[in-house]
Design a protein around this motif. Structure first.
Motif, PDB file in Angstrom:
ATOM      1  N   ASP A 134       0.852  -1.180   0.000  1.00  0.00           N
ATOM      2  CA  ASP A 134       0.000   0.000   0.000  1.00  0.00           C
ATOM      3  C   ASP A 134       0.891   1.233   0.000  1.00  0.00           C
ATOM      4  OD1 ASP A 134      -1.824   2.046   0.440  1.00  0.00           O
ATOM      5  OD2 ASP A 134      -2.997   0.891   1.885  1.00  0.00           O
ATOM      6  N   GLU A 135       0.699   2.104  -0.964  1.00  0.00           N
ATOM      7  CA  GLU A 135       1.538   3.299  -1.048  1.00  0.00           C
ATOM      8  C   GLU A 135       1.369   4.200   0.168  1.00  0.00           C
ATOM      9  OE1 GLU A 135       1.262   6.624  -4.138  1.00  0.00           O
ATOM     10  OE2 GLU A 135       2.802   5.306  -5.005  1.00  0.00           O
ATOM     11  N   GLU A 136       0.273   4.057   0.885  1.00  0.00           N
ATOM     12  CA  GLU A 136       0.081   4.842   2.108  1.00  0.00           C
ATOM     13  C   GLU A 136       1.072   4.440   3.196  1.00  0.00           C
ATOM     14  OE1 GLU A 136      -3.940   4.658   3.402  1.00  0.00           O
ATOM     15  OE2 GLU A 136      -4.739   5.690   1.633  1.00  0.00           O
ATOM     16  N   ASP A 137       1.662   3.277   3.068  1.00  0.00           N
ATOM     17  CA  ASP A 137       2.666   2.820   4.039  1.00  0.00           C
ATOM     18  C   ASP A 137       4.074   3.252   3.650  1.00  0.00           C
ATOM     19  OD1 ASP A 137       0.801   1.597   5.681  1.00  0.00           O
ATOM     20  OD2 ASP A 137       0.927  -0.325   4.617  1.00  0.00           O
ATOM     21  N   MET A 138       4.189   4.064   2.608  1.00  0.00           N
ATOM     22  CA  MET A 138       5.484   4.582   2.168  1.00  0.00           C
ATOM     23  C   MET A 138       5.531   6.093   2.413  1.00  0.00           C
ATOM     24  SD  MET A 138       5.616   2.768  -1.583  1.00  0.00           S
ATOM     25  CE  MET A 138       5.095   1.069  -1.846  1.00  0.00           C
ATOM     26  N   VAL A 139       6.742   6.630   2.416  1.00  0.00           N
ATOM     27  CA  VAL A 139       6.925   8.089   2.406  1.00  0.00           C
ATOM     28  C   VAL A 139       7.277   8.449   0.972  1.00  0.00           C
ATOM     29  CG1 VAL A 139       8.221  10.055   3.291  1.00  0.00           C
ATOM     30  CG2 VAL A 139       7.678   8.122   4.805  1.00  0.00           C
ATOM     31  N   VAL A 140       6.398   9.215   0.327  1.00  0.00           N
ATOM     32  CA  VAL A 140       6.486   9.428  -1.122  1.00  0.00           C
ATOM     33  C   VAL A 140       6.800  10.883  -1.447  1.00  0.00           C
ATOM     34  CG1 VAL A 140       5.269   9.211  -3.328  1.00  0.00           C
ATOM     35  CG2 VAL A 140       4.808   7.577  -1.472  1.00  0.00           C
ATOM     36  N   TYR A 141       7.724  11.055  -2.389  1.00  0.00           N
ATOM     37  CA  TYR A 141       8.016  12.367  -2.971  1.00  0.00           C
ATOM     38  C   TYR A 141       7.651  12.268  -4.446  1.00  0.00           C
ATOM     39  CZ  TYR A 141      10.622  13.495   1.273  1.00  0.00           C
ATOM     40  OH  TYR A 141      10.965  13.738   2.576  1.00  0.00           O
ATOM     41  N   GLN A 142       6.533  12.889  -4.797  1.00  0.00           N
ATOM     42  CA  GLN A 142       5.978  12.765  -6.137  1.00  0.00           C
ATOM     43  C   GLN A 142       6.648  13.740  -7.097  1.00  0.00           C
ATOM     44  OE1 GLN A 142       3.096  10.677  -6.742  1.00  0.00           O
ATOM     45  NE2 GLN A 142       3.437  11.009  -8.929  1.00  0.00           N
ATOM     46  N   ALA A 143       7.132  13.215  -8.228  1.00  0.00           N
ATOM     47  CA  ALA A 143       7.708  14.080  -9.257  1.00  0.00           C
ATOM     48  C   ALA A 143       6.591  14.803  -9.990  1.00  0.00           C
ATOM     49  CB  ALA A 143       8.524  13.254 -10.240  1.00  0.00           C
ATOM     50  N   PRO A 144       6.682  16.129 -10.181  1.00  0.00           N
ATOM     51  CA  PRO A 144       5.621  16.886 -10.871  1.00  0.00           C
ATOM     52  C   PRO A 144       5.336  16.349 -12.279  1.00  0.00           C
ATOM     53  CG  PRO A 144       7.198  18.356  -9.822  1.00  0.00           C
ATOM     54  CD  PRO A 144       7.787  16.978  -9.746  1.00  0.00           C
ATOM     55  N   ASN A 145       6.387  15.985 -12.978  1.00  0.00           N
ATOM     56  CA  ASN A 145       6.239  15.458 -14.337  1.00  0.00           C
ATOM     57  C   ASN A 145       6.760  14.016 -14.332  1.00  0.00           C
ATOM     58  OD1 ASN A 145       5.763  15.302 -17.096  1.00  0.00           O
ATOM     59  ND2 ASN A 145       7.779  16.141 -17.604  1.00  0.00           N
ATOM     60  N   GLU A 146       6.000  13.152 -13.684  1.00  0.00           N
ATOM     61  CA  GLU A 146       6.485  11.797 -13.422  1.00  0.00           C
ATOM     62  C   GLU A 146       6.704  10.990 -14.698  1.00  0.00           C
ATOM     63  OE1 GLU A 146       4.263   7.995 -11.766  1.00  0.00           O
ATOM     64  OE2 GLU A 146       4.689   9.404 -10.118  1.00  0.00           O
ATOM     65  N   LYS A 147       7.915  10.447 -14.804  1.00  0.00           N
ATOM     66  CA  LYS A 147       8.263   9.545 -15.890  1.00  0.00           C
ATOM     67  C   LYS A 147       8.612   8.151 -15.379  1.00  0.00           C
ATOM     68  CE  LYS A 147       7.878  12.738 -19.009  1.00  0.00           C
ATOM     69  NZ  LYS A 147       6.724  12.691 -19.973  1.00  0.00           N
ATOM     70  N   HIS A 148       9.170   8.109 -14.176  1.00  0.00           N
ATOM     71  CA  HIS A 148       9.585   6.836 -13.583  1.00  0.00           C
ATOM     72  C   HIS A 148       9.312   6.849 -12.085  1.00  0.00           C
ATOM     73  CE1 HIS A 148      11.606   5.760 -17.318  1.00  0.00           C
ATOM     74  NE2 HIS A 148      12.225   6.923 -17.285  1.00  0.00           N
ATOM     75  N   VAL A 149       9.174   5.668 -11.517  1.00  0.00           N
ATOM     76  CA  VAL A 149       8.978   5.508 -10.074  1.00  0.00           C
ATOM     77  C   VAL A 149      10.026   4.531  -9.550  1.00  0.00           C
ATOM     78  CG1 VAL A 149       7.420   4.701  -8.253  1.00  0.00           C
ATOM     79  CG2 VAL A 149       6.498   5.936 -10.228  1.00  0.00           C
ATOM     80  N   ILE A 150      10.705   4.912  -8.489  1.00  0.00           N
ATOM     81  CA  ILE A 150      11.623   3.984  -7.832  1.00  0.00           C
ATOM     82  C   ILE A 150      11.198   3.835  -6.365  1.00  0.00           C
ATOM     83  CG2 ILE A 150      13.556   4.480  -9.359  1.00  0.00           C
ATOM     84  CD1 ILE A 150      14.768   6.199  -7.126  1.00  0.00           C
ATOM     85  N   THR A 151      11.397   2.656  -5.833  1.00  0.00           N
ATOM     86  CA  THR A 151      11.068   2.358  -4.438  1.00  0.00           C
ATOM     87  C   THR A 151      12.368   2.081  -3.705  1.00  0.00           C
ATOM     88  OG1 THR A 151       8.979   1.393  -5.185  1.00  0.00           O
ATOM     89  CG2 THR A 151       9.662   0.923  -2.924  1.00  0.00           C
ATOM     90  N   ILE A 152      12.596   2.800  -2.606  1.00  0.00           N
ATOM     91  CA  ILE A 152      13.908   2.807  -1.964  1.00  0.00           C
ATOM     92  C   ILE A 152      13.805   2.294  -0.529  1.00  0.00           C
ATOM     93  CG2 ILE A 152      15.913   4.220  -1.387  1.00  0.00           C
ATOM     94  CD1 ILE A 152      14.505   6.380  -3.293  1.00  0.00           C
TER      95      ILE A 152
END
Length: 282
Positions: A134-152
């Protein structure tokens, strides 16, 4: 000249003969013992299934994976907690290190090649596990012009995690969304875990993360966290360091990469306009 009586000479000769015979007997016994041991070791060679069972018995609390015969006859390779090891086919000798092929003008790192091959095999599993979170269980920094997503997988006390976070705007400006999972390397009851808990329990998690990693200001928290679930994935993925970066396809990058280099790699893998929403779906 030293004169020795005839009787004494006979005694000395007998003594020397007995010593020689005794030495030959001991040497013969040792040689026979070595031959017996060699034959025993040759007979004790294990097949792949037997080796898997033996290693799991030797390391009951760890996950032994990808047991297979290596490039060297009589030597198996296997993965244990994210590292590649070698073991003799009788299960007696364990080796940790790099295997190099020096038979060609350019030296091949056989160990690195095998690790990369295994990582590719495990990418679909990692992708499925990350997608199930669940993405709610992550701390997320959303890119304004999202092209890719990485999970760290991150730890606040990790130097390269801090460096990566200080450069977070460079990743965001290049269209790379950052999603953090908790990996307190010292354990769930450590001070690092307490610092991470203060972030996950904060109303403004992004600000709390930046305060912890950049300003070394730590909040306290008392809430339910997803840390056990995150750490279960750490063990399943065989991670042994931070940051551990999972790409959209489940590929693992074990360490820090500059934003520019990471964006080039992502574009090469997925294209510059990849649809990255799939990884966030459950």
């Amino acid at each position: 000249m030293i004169l020795i009586k005839y009787g004494a000479m006979q005694t000395l000769t007998k003594y020397i003969l007995l010593s020689v015979i005794s030495s030959l007997f001991v040497a013969g016994t040792q040689a026979a013992s070595l031959m017996k041991n060699d034959e025993s070791e040759q007979q004790a060679a294990l097949n792949q299934e037997q080796m898997q069972q033996l290693l799991q018995e030797r390391f009951p609390s760890a996950q032994v994976q990808h047991v297979t015969m290596s490039d060297i006859e009589g030597l198996y390779s296997f993965m244990l907690q994210g590292d590649l090891y070698y073991v003799s086919d009788n299960g007696k000798y364990l080796i940790k290190g790099q295997m190099l092929d020096i038979s060609t003008p350019k030296v091949r790192n056989v160990t690195s090649e095998r690790v990369a091959e295994i990582q590719k095999l495990e990418s679909p599993m990692r992708k499925a596990e990350i997608n199930a979170l669940d993405e709610e269980d992550m701390v997320v920094y959303q890119a304004p012009n999202e092209k890719h997503v990485i999970t760290i997988f991150t730890d606040v006390d990790c130097g390269y995690c801090q460096k990566m976070h200080r450069e977070r705007q460079e990743y965001l400006d290049r269209g790379i969304t950052l999603r953090y999972l908790a990996f307190p390397r010292a354990g769930l009851t450590s001070k690092s875990a307490e610092k991470l808990r203060g972030i996950w329990c904060a109303a403004d998690q992004q600000t709390a993360m930046t305060e912890a990693k950049v300003q070394h200001k730590y909040r306290t928290g008392n809430c339910k966290t997803p840390f056990r679930e995150h750490m279960a994935l750490v063990r399943k993925f065989g991670l042994n360091g931070t940051p551990g970066i999972i790409l959209e396809n489940g590929d693992l990058i074990g360490g820090y990469l500059q934003a520019e280099i990471l964006r080039e790699r992502l574009d090469k893998l997925f294209g510059p306009k990849a649809d990255t929403k799939e990884i966030a779906t459950k």
